[in-house]
Design a protein around this motif. Sequence first.
Motif, PDB file in Angstrom:
ATOM      1  N   SER A 146      11.164  96.431  62.182  1.00  7.04           N
ATOM      2  CA  SER A 146      10.599  95.194  61.622  1.00  7.04           C
ATOM      3  C   SER A 146      11.491  94.000  61.940  1.00  7.04           C
ATOM      4  CB  SER A 146      10.436  95.337  60.109  1.00  7.04           C
ATOM      5  OG  SER A 146       9.597  96.428  59.789  1.00  7.04           O
ATOM      6  N   GLY A 147      12.813  94.210  61.869  1.00  7.97           N
ATOM      7  CA  GLY A 147      13.730  93.122  62.159  1.00  7.97           C
ATOM      8  C   GLY A 147      13.640  92.661  63.605  1.00  7.97           C
ATOM      9  N   LEU A 148      13.488  93.612  64.532  1.00  8.49           N
ATOM     10  CA  LEU A 148      13.365  93.242  65.938  1.00  8.49           C
ATOM     11  C   LEU A 148      12.052  92.516  66.219  1.00  8.49           C
ATOM     12  CD1 LEU A 148      14.784  96.454  67.658  1.00  8.49           C
ATOM     13  CD2 LEU A 148      15.872  94.212  67.534  1.00  8.49           C
ATOM     14  N   LEU A 149      10.980  92.909  65.514  1.00  7.16           N
ATOM     15  CA  LEU A 149       9.674  92.288  65.741  1.00  7.16           C
ATOM     16  C   LEU A 149       9.558  90.925  65.086  1.00  7.16           C
ATOM     17  CD1 LEU A 149       7.337  95.403  65.302  1.00  7.16           C
ATOM     18  CD2 LEU A 149       8.018  94.290  67.435  1.00  7.16           C
ATOM     19  N   LEU A 150      10.132  90.784  63.878  1.00  5.81           N
ATOM     20  CA  LEU A 150       9.954  89.551  63.110  1.00  5.81           C
ATOM     21  C   LEU A 150      11.162  88.629  63.142  1.00  5.81           C
ATOM     22  CD1 LEU A 150       8.247  91.064  59.920  1.00  5.81           C
ATOM     23  CD2 LEU A 150       7.137  90.006  61.896  1.00  5.81           C
ATOM     24  N   GLY A 151      12.270  89.103  63.715  1.00  9.88           N
ATOM     25  CA  GLY A 151      13.496  88.314  63.655  1.00  9.88           C
ATOM     26  C   GLY A 151      13.355  86.935  64.257  1.00  9.88           C
ATOM     27  N   ARG A 152      12.674  86.819  65.398  1.00  6.54           N
ATOM     28  CA  ARG A 152      12.545  85.520  66.052  1.00  6.54           C
ATOM     29  C   ARG A 152      11.414  84.691  65.468  1.00  6.54           C
ATOM     30  NH1 ARG A 152      15.453  84.784  70.653  1.00  6.54           N
ATOM     31  NH2 ARG A 152      16.470  86.600  71.554  1.00  6.54           N
ATOM     32  N   THR A 153      10.301  85.349  65.133  1.00  2.80           N
ATOM     33  CA  THR A 153       9.145  84.598  64.635  1.00  2.80           C
ATOM     34  C   THR A 153       9.293  84.215  63.171  1.00  2.80           C
ATOM     35  OG1 THR A 153       8.009  86.682  64.123  1.00  2.80           O
ATOM     36  CG2 THR A 153       7.624  85.701  66.303  1.00  2.80           C
ATOM     37  N   ALA A 154       9.986  85.055  62.384  1.00  2.00           N
ATOM     38  CA  ALA A 154      10.165  84.778  60.955  1.00  2.00           C
ATOM     39  C   ALA A 154      11.604  85.090  60.566  1.00  2.00           C
ATOM     40  CB  ALA A 154       9.188  85.603  60.125  1.00  2.00           C
ATOM     41  N   PRO A 155      12.574  84.258  60.972  1.00  2.00           N
ATOM     42  CA  PRO A 155      13.992  84.558  60.720  1.00  2.00           C
ATOM     43  C   PRO A 155      14.339  84.640  59.240  1.00  2.00           C
ATOM     44  CG  PRO A 155      13.706  82.305  61.524  1.00  2.00           C
ATOM     45  CD  PRO A 155      12.393  82.988  61.702  1.00  2.00           C
ATOM     46  N   GLY A 156      13.511  84.050  58.360  1.00  2.00           N
ATOM     47  CA  GLY A 156      13.793  84.139  56.931  1.00  2.00           C
ATOM     48  C   GLY A 156      13.708  85.542  56.384  1.00  2.00           C
ATOM     49  N   PHE A 157      12.995  86.435  57.114  1.00  2.00           N
ATOM     50  CA  PHE A 157      12.865  87.825  56.665  1.00  2.00           C
ATOM     51  C   PHE A 157      14.018  88.702  57.150  1.00  2.00           C
ATOM     52  CE2 PHE A 157       8.446  86.383  56.423  1.00  2.00           C
ATOM     53  CZ  PHE A 157       8.080  86.881  55.179  1.00  2.00           C
ATOM     54  N   ALA A 158      14.899  88.163  58.000  1.00  2.00           N
ATOM     55  CA  ALA A 158      15.930  88.995  58.621  1.00  2.00           C
ATOM     56  C   ALA A 158      16.862  89.607  57.583  1.00  2.00           C
ATOM     57  CB  ALA A 158      16.729  88.165  59.628  1.00  2.00           C
ATOM     58  N   ARG A 159      17.319  88.821  56.615  1.00  2.00           N
ATOM     59  CA  ARG A 159      18.269  89.332  55.625  1.00  2.00           C
ATOM     60  C   ARG A 159      17.632  90.358  54.685  1.00  2.00           C
ATOM     61  NH1 ARG A 159      20.177  84.800  57.569  1.00  2.00           N
ATOM     62  NH2 ARG A 159      22.446  84.516  57.712  1.00  2.00           N
ATOM     63  N   PRO A 160      16.449  90.082  54.119  1.00  2.00           N
ATOM     64  CA  PRO A 160      15.822  91.133  53.302  1.00  2.00           C
ATOM     65  C   PRO A 160      15.541  92.414  54.081  1.00  2.00           C
ATOM     66  CG  PRO A 160      14.779  89.016  52.892  1.00  2.00           C
ATOM     67  CD  PRO A 160      15.698  88.813  54.048  1.00  2.00           C
ATOM     68  N   LEU A 161      15.115  92.282  55.343  1.00  2.00           N
ATOM     69  CA  LEU A 161      14.829  93.464  56.150  1.00  2.00           C
ATOM     70  C   LEU A 161      16.099  94.221  56.520  1.00  2.00           C
ATOM     71  CD1 LEU A 161      12.064  92.111  58.556  1.00  2.00           C
ATOM     72  CD2 LEU A 161      11.787  93.776  56.713  1.00  2.00           C
ATOM     73  N   ALA A 162      17.238  93.562  56.423  1.00  2.72           N
ATOM     74  CA  ALA A 162      18.508  94.242  56.689  1.00  2.72           C
ATOM     75  C   ALA A 162      19.036  94.950  55.455  1.00  2.72           C
ATOM     76  CB  ALA A 162      19.535  93.233  57.195  1.00  2.72           C
ATOM     77  N   VAL A 163      18.966  94.286  54.307  1.00  2.00           N
ATOM     78  CA  VAL A 163      19.626  94.790  53.103  1.00  2.00           C
ATOM     79  C   VAL A 163      18.750  95.778  52.330  1.00  2.00           C
ATOM     80  CG1 VAL A 163      20.613  94.123  50.886  1.00  2.00           C
ATOM     81  CG2 VAL A 163      21.053  92.725  52.913  1.00  2.00           C
ATOM     82  N   LEU A 164      17.485  95.454  52.154  1.00  2.00           N
ATOM     83  CA  LEU A 164      16.635  96.275  51.280  1.00  2.00           C
ATOM     84  C   LEU A 164      16.440  97.704  51.795  1.00  2.00           C
ATOM     85  CD1 LEU A 164      13.970  93.633  50.150  1.00  2.00           C
ATOM     86  CD2 LEU A 164      15.980  94.484  48.911  1.00  2.00           C
ATOM     87  N   PRO A 165      16.143  97.927  53.085  1.00  2.00           N
ATOM     88  CA  PRO A 165      16.045  99.323  53.539  1.00  2.00           C
ATOM     89  C   PRO A 165      17.339 100.105  53.364  1.00  2.00           C
ATOM     90  CG  PRO A 165      15.017  97.852  55.120  1.00  2.00           C
ATOM     91  CD  PRO A 165      15.753  96.990  54.147  1.00  2.00           C
ATOM     92  N   ALA A 166      18.475  99.437  53.576  1.00  2.00           N
ATOM     93  CA  ALA A 166      19.756 100.131  53.392  1.00  2.00           C
ATOM     94  C   ALA A 166      19.965 100.503  51.932  1.00  2.00           C
ATOM     95  CB  ALA A 166      20.905  99.247  53.884  1.00  2.00           C
ATOM     96  N   LEU A 167      19.639  99.598  51.028  1.00  2.00           N
ATOM     97  CA  LEU A 167      19.752  99.902  49.596  1.00  2.00           C
ATOM     98  C   LEU A 167      18.831 101.047  49.196  1.00  2.00           C
ATOM     99  CD1 LEU A 167      19.990  96.370  47.938  1.00  2.00           C
ATOM    100  CD2 LEU A 167      21.659  98.221  47.722  1.00  2.00           C
ATOM    101  N   ARG A 169      22.124  84.841  66.447  1.00  2.00           N
ATOM    102  CA  ARG A 169      21.667  86.182  66.829  1.00  2.00           C
ATOM    103  C   ARG A 169      21.748  87.172  65.668  1.00  2.00           C
ATOM    104  NH1 ARG A 169      24.596  84.781  71.574  1.00  2.00           N
ATOM    105  NH2 ARG A 169      26.381  86.049  70.981  1.00  2.00           N
ATOM    106  N   TYR A 170      21.852  86.653  64.450  1.00  2.11           N
ATOM    107  CA  TYR A 170      21.941  87.552  63.301  1.00  2.11           C
ATOM    108  C   TYR A 170      20.751  88.502  63.188  1.00  2.11           C
ATOM    109  CZ  TYR A 170      21.756  89.291  58.545  1.00  2.11           C
ATOM    110  OH  TYR A 170      21.645  90.117  57.452  1.00  2.11           O
ATOM    111  N   PRO A 171      19.489  88.077  63.403  1.00  2.00           N
ATOM    112  CA  PRO A 171      18.367  89.029  63.250  1.00  2.00           C
ATOM    113  C   PRO A 171      18.499  90.267  64.135  1.00  2.00           C
ATOM    114  CG  PRO A 171      17.536  86.793  63.282  1.00  2.00           C
ATOM    115  CD  PRO A 171      18.998  86.702  63.626  1.00  2.00           C
ATOM    116  N   SER A 172      18.843  90.066  65.401  1.00  2.00           N
ATOM    117  CA  SER A 172      19.000  91.229  66.280  1.00  2.00           C
ATOM    118  C   SER A 172      20.214  92.052  65.885  1.00  2.00           C
ATOM    119  CB  SER A 172      19.123  90.772  67.732  1.00  2.00           C
ATOM    120  OG  SER A 172      20.258  89.938  67.910  1.00  2.00           O
ATOM    121  N   TYR A 173      21.286  91.386  65.460  1.00  2.00           N
ATOM    122  CA  TYR A 173      22.474  92.099  64.978  1.00  2.00           C
ATOM    123  C   TYR A 173      22.125  92.994  63.794  1.00  2.00           C
ATOM    124  CZ  TYR A 173      26.588  92.641  61.965  1.00  2.00           C
ATOM    125  OH  TYR A 173      27.546  93.148  61.123  1.00  2.00           O
TER     126      TYR A 173
END
Length: 664
Positions: free
Chosen positions: A20-41, A111-115
Amino acid sequence: MTTTTLAVLVPLLPFLGALSGLLLGRTAPGFARPLAVLPALASLALAAVVAARQGGGDPVDAATELTPTGSVPIELALHIDGFAALTAVVVATVATCVQIYSTGYLRDDPRYPSYAALVSLFTSAMLLVVYTGDLMVLLVGWEVMGICSYFLVGHYWETPEARAASLKAFLVTKLGDVPFLIGLFALAADAGSFRITRILGAVAHGGIDHPTLIALLLLAGVAGKSAQFPLHTWLPDAMAGPTPVSALIHAATMVAAGVYFVARLLPLFEASQAAMTVLAVMAAVTMTGSALAALAQDDIKRVLAYSTIGQLGYMTGALAVADRGAAVFHLLSHGAFKALLFLAAGVIIHAAGTNSLAAMSRMGHLRDRVPDAYWTTTVALLALAAIPPFSGFFSKEAVLGVAEHVVTGHTEHAPAAAGWIVLLAGLLTALLTAAYAMRLWLLAFRGSGTEAPDHGRQPLTMTAVLWVLAVPSLALGGFAFRVLPDWFDGHELTPALTTSVLGTGVALVGGIVTYATWRHTTAHATRIPLGAVAAHPEGDAGRVEAEAIASHEPAYGDVAYAADPSDPGRLLLGRLHRHAAVGFHLDAVYSALFVRPVRAGASLVRFLDREVVDTYVRGAGTLPRWLGAAVRRAQTGNLQTYVSALLAGTVVLAVAAVLVATGA
């Protein structure tokens, strides 16, 4: 949900987060942080539930055939025992902390979304390695981690150091993965299956025909992935990547995968006394050599990198004396305090606003600037130095204790030579570890380097994570050695008196001697101007030469200093310092033995291709081209010319016919 379903979701959720982060990172960068943290939690919560349900009891096994192969089947299999359940919790914990920490550390990185997506994929791959019961599926996670490390280490690809480090990490680990893959196929051919339980069953019944060869092939891959001698040289250079990536690689993924793999298949290695001895020697050389190198490094992250290599040597040493309980115990405690050390180093670097302050010789006045990093680093270094009652004491003591049991003949699962090698190397490394831990603490927080500009207070997401990891670094060991035996096949982990006294004693000696040396060098330091060192741009080796030729002491404030003159490492190591600072020249050896011959061979092939093969190709094309040119000139388009040529040819043929007839 069943335990099996929950276990499937543990690696699946980070994978979906990465996708999801790779698909939405560029088009919707606001979702990058939730998509990174919530699945890990969520993955951490599910891993904790799986561990609670497994409870150190019978393993959870489930399998379904992936696809018919016609020979050895490949299955999507789960095998979750106490080792796997606890390791997954540690992996998910560190990954979650890294993702939360990264939201502050890389908040301005475009480049945080891809990271973040790559970190999630990295986490998913490691969890797959931990939970899977099939070696081919394990290989998938194993290789996915390799490609993720390539991209993450090279995150700052604008810098040549990051590009070179990512390429080196990829190639060196692949060098070990080739024999590793051959060993997996040979093992499956002997056992008739890639399933771990069936392979262990075949080992128990003597069904493996070539245990020594297979074990040595597999150890090559383990040496590459877990940065063990002689394939460890990629790990210090990998510090060119973002600091949270270093924490993830060193504490919970990739380098831990090799140790975990050997722990899973330990009976296979026990079937070969030669393999166990090789493993012991590899562990001993790794832990002592890396500790000496750590004592000579100036970059704080390289100190921690060599420290990781040494602590992994303790884990492989425990495996060499046939005790996977002690190895995984140290893996768990090391995951907590090493993640804490790297993330605290990141806070220090972030506070200065530049990676250049990673050099401890330039640090100064940091205790009051970064109090969270100061106190948590102190806790983590005490755990690293194995000072009781911190977690590292109990886990490192478990390794020394099982080595002592082998030496005294209390177990016959490992050769006595392996026990002696691991015990002596472990005690020497404990001395050196305390020395470089004390040196790091003194130079980082009490050094006399130039004070960097204050870039403000660090984000709460960074400092809070430090205190979360400080809890297991302080309390995990004392709690775990009483509880973990039930999870680790009932192996006793209680500290033994002899090795506890020896290990703690040598650690205290190492710390005290380093502190006394620091006090001495502080009182008698010679200040070295930056220009004297700038003329010797060969890292620490050049700095040693510059300091040797400096003979004056300029006034404070008149000159910028390139090195902390109170560094005790140079005095402790003496002439060995310049060699230890460059990793005992292993990169130069590999360059002479492998890189230069390969480049020379490539140059020869290029010469043969361009000057020999291409010459024949060009020659083969030249003759038809000349003939074509000649024929093209004959095609004038003039009808009279064609008729004249036809008549001339007719005359020639007639004359030839008359001559032939006359001769007849």
